[in-house]
Design a protein around this motif. Structure first.
Motif, PDB file in Angstrom:
ATOM      1  N   SER A   1      59.548  45.587 125.130  1.00 52.55           N
ATOM      2  CA  SER A   1      59.618  46.884 126.001  1.00 52.55           C
ATOM      3  C   SER A   1      58.350  47.775 125.378  1.00 52.55           C
ATOM      4  O   SER A   1      57.919  47.475 124.356  1.00 52.55           O
ATOM      5  CB  SER A   1      60.778  47.666 126.129  1.00 52.55           C
ATOM      6  OG  SER A   1      61.038  48.470 125.117  1.00 52.55           O
ATOM      7  N   LEU A   2      58.181  48.536 126.488  1.00 54.69           N
ATOM      8  CA  LEU A   2      57.017  49.792 125.821  1.00 54.69           C
ATOM      9  C   LEU A   2      57.684  50.598 124.949  1.00 54.69           C
ATOM     10  O   LEU A   2      57.023  51.633 124.338  1.00 54.69           O
ATOM     11  CB  LEU A   2      56.539  50.651 126.954  1.00 54.69           C
ATOM     12  CG  LEU A   2      55.339  49.990 127.804  1.00 54.69           C
ATOM     13  CD1 LEU A   2      54.204  50.142 126.956  1.00 54.69           C
ATOM     14  CD2 LEU A   2      55.672  48.384 128.496  1.00 54.69           C
ATOM     15  N   SER A   3      58.954  50.797 124.758  1.00 57.51           N
ATOM     16  CA  SER A   3      59.763  51.830 124.095  1.00 57.51           C
ATOM     17  C   SER A   3      59.597  51.972 122.781  1.00 57.51           C
ATOM     18  O   SER A   3      59.394  52.973 122.120  1.00 57.51           O
ATOM     19  CB  SER A   3      61.241  51.415 124.242  1.00 57.51           C
ATOM     20  OG  SER A   3      61.598  51.622 125.924  1.00 57.51           O
ATOM     21  N   LYS A   4      59.206  50.919 121.896  1.00 62.27           N
ATOM     22  CA  LYS A   4      59.334  50.993 120.352  1.00 62.27           C
ATOM     23  C   LYS A   4      57.693  50.992 120.030  1.00 62.27           C
ATOM     24  O   LYS A   4      56.952  51.945 119.497  1.00 62.27           O
ATOM     25  CB  LYS A   4      60.174  49.973 119.759  1.00 62.27           C
ATOM     26  CG  LYS A   4      61.640  50.099 120.245  1.00 62.27           C
ATOM     27  CD  LYS A   4      62.221  51.460 119.815  1.00 62.27           C
ATOM     28  CE  LYS A   4      63.636  51.320 120.321  1.00 62.27           C
ATOM     29  NZ  LYS A   4      64.382  52.616 120.103  1.00 62.27           N
TER      30      LYS A   4
ATOM     31  N   ALA B   1      58.598  55.307 125.274  1.00 61.00           N
ATOM     32  CA  ALA B   1      60.017  55.238 125.692  1.00 61.00           C
ATOM     33  C   ALA B   1      60.346  55.547 127.121  1.00 61.00           C
ATOM     34  O   ALA B   1      61.296  55.013 128.060  1.00 61.00           O
ATOM     35  CB  ALA B   1      61.090  55.641 124.498  1.00 61.00           C
ATOM     36  N   GLY B   2      59.733  56.685 127.353  1.00 61.65           N
ATOM     37  CA  GLY B   2      60.012  57.116 128.688  1.00 61.65           C
ATOM     38  C   GLY B   2      59.754  56.470 130.131  1.00 61.65           C
ATOM     39  O   GLY B   2      59.879  56.666 131.097  1.00 61.65           O
ATOM     40  N   THR B   3      58.737  55.270 129.814  1.00 58.24           N
ATOM     41  CA  THR B   3      58.278  54.501 131.057  1.00 58.24           C
ATOM     42  C   THR B   3      59.503  53.649 131.492  1.00 58.24           C
ATOM     43  O   THR B   3      59.584  53.130 132.633  1.00 58.24           O
ATOM     44  CB  THR B   3      57.287  53.543 130.703  1.00 58.24           C
ATOM     45  OG1 THR B   3      57.330  52.630 129.533  1.00 58.24           O
ATOM     46  CG2 THR B   3      56.086  54.282 130.297  1.00 58.24           C
TER      47      THR B   3
ATOM     48  N   ILE C   1      61.011  49.403 138.947  1.00 55.16           N
ATOM     49  CA  ILE C   1      60.819  50.386 138.450  1.00 55.16           C
ATOM     50  C   ILE C   1      59.971  51.266 139.059  1.00 55.16           C
ATOM     51  O   ILE C   1      59.440  50.943 140.222  1.00 55.16           O
ATOM     52  CB  ILE C   1      60.262  50.368 137.068  1.00 55.16           C
ATOM     53  CG1 ILE C   1      58.763  49.747 137.046  1.00 55.16           C
ATOM     54  CG2 ILE C   1      61.153  49.446 136.060  1.00 55.16           C
ATOM     55  CD1 ILE C   1      58.000  49.852 135.761  1.00 55.16           C
ATOM     56  N   SER C   2      59.828  52.729 139.092  1.00 49.07           N
ATOM     57  CA  SER C   2      58.880  53.622 139.569  1.00 49.07           C
ATOM     58  C   SER C   2      57.450  53.196 139.626  1.00 49.07           C
ATOM     59  O   SER C   2      57.047  52.701 138.506  1.00 49.07           O
ATOM     60  CB  SER C   2      59.125  54.987 139.147  1.00 49.07           C
ATOM     61  OG  SER C   2      58.486  55.092 138.013  1.00 49.07           O
ATOM     62  N   SER C   3      56.584  53.378 140.508  1.00 53.41           N
ATOM     63  CA  SER C   3      55.315  52.972 140.458  1.00 53.41           C
ATOM     64  C   SER C   3      54.604  53.717 139.616  1.00 53.41           C
ATOM     65  O   SER C   3      53.423  53.340 138.712  1.00 53.41           O
ATOM     66  CB  SER C   3      54.716  53.257 141.731  1.00 53.41           C
ATOM     67  OG  SER C   3      54.803  54.525 142.386  1.00 53.41           O
ATOM     68  N   ILE C   4      54.871  55.129 139.259  1.00 60.01           N
ATOM     69  CA  ILE C   4      54.406  55.908 138.126  1.00 60.01           C
ATOM     70  C   ILE C   4      54.580  54.982 136.843  1.00 60.01           C
ATOM     71  O   ILE C   4      53.576  54.922 136.002  1.00 60.01           O
ATOM     72  CB  ILE C   4      54.787  57.335 138.184  1.00 60.01           C
ATOM     73  CG1 ILE C   4      54.492  58.058 139.438  1.00 60.01           C
ATOM     74  CG2 ILE C   4      54.500  57.951 136.880  1.00 60.01           C
ATOM     75  CD1 ILE C   4      55.157  59.286 139.446  1.00 60.01           C
ATOM     76  N   SER C   5      55.659  54.816 136.469  1.00 61.27           N
ATOM     77  CA  SER C   5      55.869  54.007 135.134  1.00 61.27           C
ATOM     78  C   SER C   5      55.253  52.760 135.227  1.00 61.27           C
ATOM     79  O   SER C   5      54.591  52.512 134.142  1.00 61.27           O
ATOM     80  CB  SER C   5      57.513  53.729 134.926  1.00 61.27           C
ATOM     81  OG  SER C   5      58.147  54.764 134.994  1.00 61.27           O
ATOM     82  N   ASP C   6      55.007  52.154 136.220  1.00 59.71           N
ATOM     83  CA  ASP C   6      54.391  50.766 136.305  1.00 59.71           C
ATOM     84  C   ASP C   6      52.964  50.926 135.954  1.00 59.71           C
ATOM     85  O   ASP C   6      51.943  50.363 135.082  1.00 59.71           O
ATOM     86  CB  ASP C   6      54.434  49.971 137.901  1.00 59.71           C
ATOM     87  CG  ASP C   6      53.927  48.779 137.604  1.00 59.71           C
ATOM     88  OD1 ASP C   6      54.176  47.997 136.799  1.00 59.71           O
ATOM     89  OD2 ASP C   6      53.268  48.376 138.831  1.00 59.71           O
ATOM     90  N   CYS C   7      52.265  52.233 136.406  1.00 62.42           N
ATOM     91  CA  CYS C   7      50.740  52.489 136.293  1.00 62.42           C
ATOM     92  C   CYS C   7      50.730  52.827 134.661  1.00 62.42           C
ATOM     93  O   CYS C   7      49.540  52.577 134.135  1.00 62.42           O
ATOM     94  CB  CYS C   7      50.315  53.619 137.273  1.00 62.42           C
ATOM     95  SG  CYS C   7      50.387  53.015 138.855  1.00 62.42           S
ATOM     96  N   ILE C   8      51.588  53.672 134.330  1.00 62.74           N
ATOM     97  CA  ILE C   8      51.251  54.024 132.904  1.00 62.74           C
ATOM     98  C   ILE C   8      51.442  52.876 131.837  1.00 62.74           C
ATOM     99  O   ILE C   8      50.748  53.016 130.928  1.00 62.74           O
ATOM    100  CB  ILE C   8      52.295  55.150 132.436  1.00 62.74           C
ATOM    101  CG1 ILE C   8      52.361  56.598 133.426  1.00 62.74           C
ATOM    102  CG2 ILE C   8      52.267  55.373 131.107  1.00 62.74           C
ATOM    103  CD1 ILE C   8      53.420  57.292 133.282  1.00 62.74           C
TER     104      ILE C   8
END
Length: 257
Positions: A101-104, A109-111, A138-145
């Motif tokens: 994931s993007l978290s670590k 982590a917020g995405t 997931i949200s499109s904002i999280s996808d873009c980030i």
């Protein structure tokens, strides 16, 4: 939750938290479906080399079972030469499953965005079916980030490598200074260390962490959470100033006790 029978292989401090492959083999039964491992490992910061991973693959192959390796801290191998970075389980075994994931390692982590990778297409098909019942998208904002971060992952990882290397020196100096009370297997990957605490029976590490957060306003995770009383997990990949302040609070606790 699903009615599975789970056997735990406890890693030992005195063995540098190394996985005993023979012990894994003894846990495998006629109805075993899956071996779950974690590399780089949380909370110890150790990782599995290619040789060790291949030994585990040999055990799995003998019984035709899957290996799921949580690789969420991959590729944060900050304290070994790049040529020694181990391969992903999916590059070593046809029935290997990698989760990330993007978290670590990517510090986002917020995405709340992650992935599952496997060469086993039937397994991936089953993942898609189950995904339809819980996540959908997931949200499109999280996808873009997330896309932006992954497109610039070399810069993100360079920053995180340097942060881990610098902060690990600070932590190492602190533990060396307090070696009468603290010891650890120095991590070579990931962002956490599992520190052994010698309290001479004055307190448990659970009580220690409760007092630290209540009276010193600093958070450590007690080893009891991982089934290892007598340890605390230290996350050292936050900002340098926060790490220093946190360790200063820990020093006050040690001095006061």
């Amino acid at each position: 939750m699903f009615g599975a029978e789970v056997d735990i292989l406890n890693l030992k401090f005195e063995n540098d938290f190394e996985i005993d492959v023979a012990a894994i083999a003894k846990l495998v039964k006629s109805n075993t479906k899956l071996i779950i491992i974690n590399s780089p490992h949380n909370p110890s910061g150790i990782f599995l080399t290619d040789d060790k991973l291949l030994q585990i693959v040999d055990v799995a192959k003998q019984h035709g079972i899957y290996i799921l390796c949580d690789e969420v801290y991959r590729p944060l191998y900050h304290s070994i030469p790049i040529e020694e970075n181990p391969r992903s389980i999916v590059n070593l075994y046809e029935k290997g499953i990698s989760t990330g994931s993007l978290s670590k390692a990517f510090a986002a982590a917020g995405t709340r965005l992650g992935w599952v990778v496997s060469k086993d297409q039937e397994f991936i098909k089953q993942c898609y079916i189950r995904r339809d019942y819980n996540i959908i998208s997931i949200s499109s904002i999280s996808d873009c980030i997330s896309n932006y971060i992954l497109q610039n992952r070399k810069y993100v990882l360079k920053r995180n490598y340097e942060l881990c290397q610098n902060n690990l020196k600070i932590l190492d100096e602190f533990i060396t200074k307090n070696s009468k009370y603290l010891s650890y297997v120095k991590p070579k990957s990931g962002t956490t260390a599992f520190v052994k605490v010698s309290s001479n029976g004055k307190f448990t590490t659970l009580d220690m962490c409760l007092e630290l957060i209540k009276d010193y306003k600093v958070l450590f995770v007690p080893g009891e959470t991982f089934g290892h009383p007598g340890f605390i997990r230290v996350g050292y990949a936050n900002s340098e100033i926060n790490l220093i302040k946190g360790l200063e609070s820990l020093q006050l606790f040690l001095d006061n006790h």
